[in-house]
Scaffold this active site. Sequence first.
Site, PDB file in Angstrom:
ATOM      1  N   CYS A   7       1.149 -10.998  22.172  1.00  0.00           N
ATOM      2  CA  CYS A   7       0.951 -10.715  20.753  1.00  0.00           C
ATOM      3  C   CYS A   7       0.019 -11.755  20.148  1.00  0.00           C
ATOM      4  CB  CYS A   7       2.306 -10.723  20.035  1.00  0.00           C
ATOM      5  SG  CYS A   7       2.166 -10.478  18.247  1.00  0.00           S
TER       6      CYS A   7
ATOM      7  N   CYS B 130       7.689 -10.714  15.993  1.00  0.00           N
ATOM      8  CA  CYS B 130       7.099 -10.926  14.662  1.00  0.00           C
ATOM      9  C   CYS B 130       6.892  -9.643  13.870  1.00  0.00           C
ATOM     10  CB  CYS B 130       5.783 -11.696  14.764  1.00  0.00           C
ATOM     11  SG  CYS B 130       4.393 -10.742  15.424  1.00  0.00           S
TER      12      CYS B 130
ATOM     13  N   CYS C 229      -0.500   2.889  23.762  1.00  0.00           N
ATOM     14  CA  CYS C 229      -1.895   2.806  23.348  1.00  0.00           C
ATOM     15  C   CYS C 229      -2.002   1.687  22.309  1.00  0.00           C
ATOM     16  CB  CYS C 229      -2.324   4.156  22.773  1.00  0.00           C
ATOM     17  SG  CYS C 229      -4.074   4.282  22.423  1.00  0.00           S
TER      18      CYS C 229
END
Length: 172
Positions: free
Chosen positions: A90, A141, A161
Amino acid sequence: MDRRQFFTGSAAVLAAGALPLLWARRPALSAASAAGAQVAEAERFEVDYSDAEWRARLTTAQYDVLRQEGTERPYSSPLNDEHRAGTFACAGCGLPLFASNAKFDSHTGWPSFWQPLPQAVGTRADTSYGMARTEVHCRRCGGHLGHLFNDGPPPTGLRYCMNGLAMTFAVA
């Protein structure tokens, strides 16, 4: 009235009639997006920054995708062509999300994976823009990553995706 006048007049009438309809739909689309953002705000995540802190931590484009549920242009992310062994994480909090061996070329223009790492992502219903989809976000998060579809390869048949802007890549 000749053909040219007919088609020009018809196009003007259609455009004049369609424009108010399209404009009238805009608030509904915004309301749907706002409803999705309200759901995200109601959830609690381990990593929780103020809006100003997120803006300082992320680029403008990353902020748009991760915090505003935006979508990058297809084929614009270098991560779409990333084929080395490693981990996709991330961009908001650094949580590892996908192993490179779960990545495949979906020919959609976005990095796609058939499975996330354990305990990496969360999902929620996304009905924005009049479509029923499954939104994928970072479990830690809450950052918007992309969408989940049921047209992926074996063994799961799933396609995560993802927006490349929502992730970083570290070589194994």
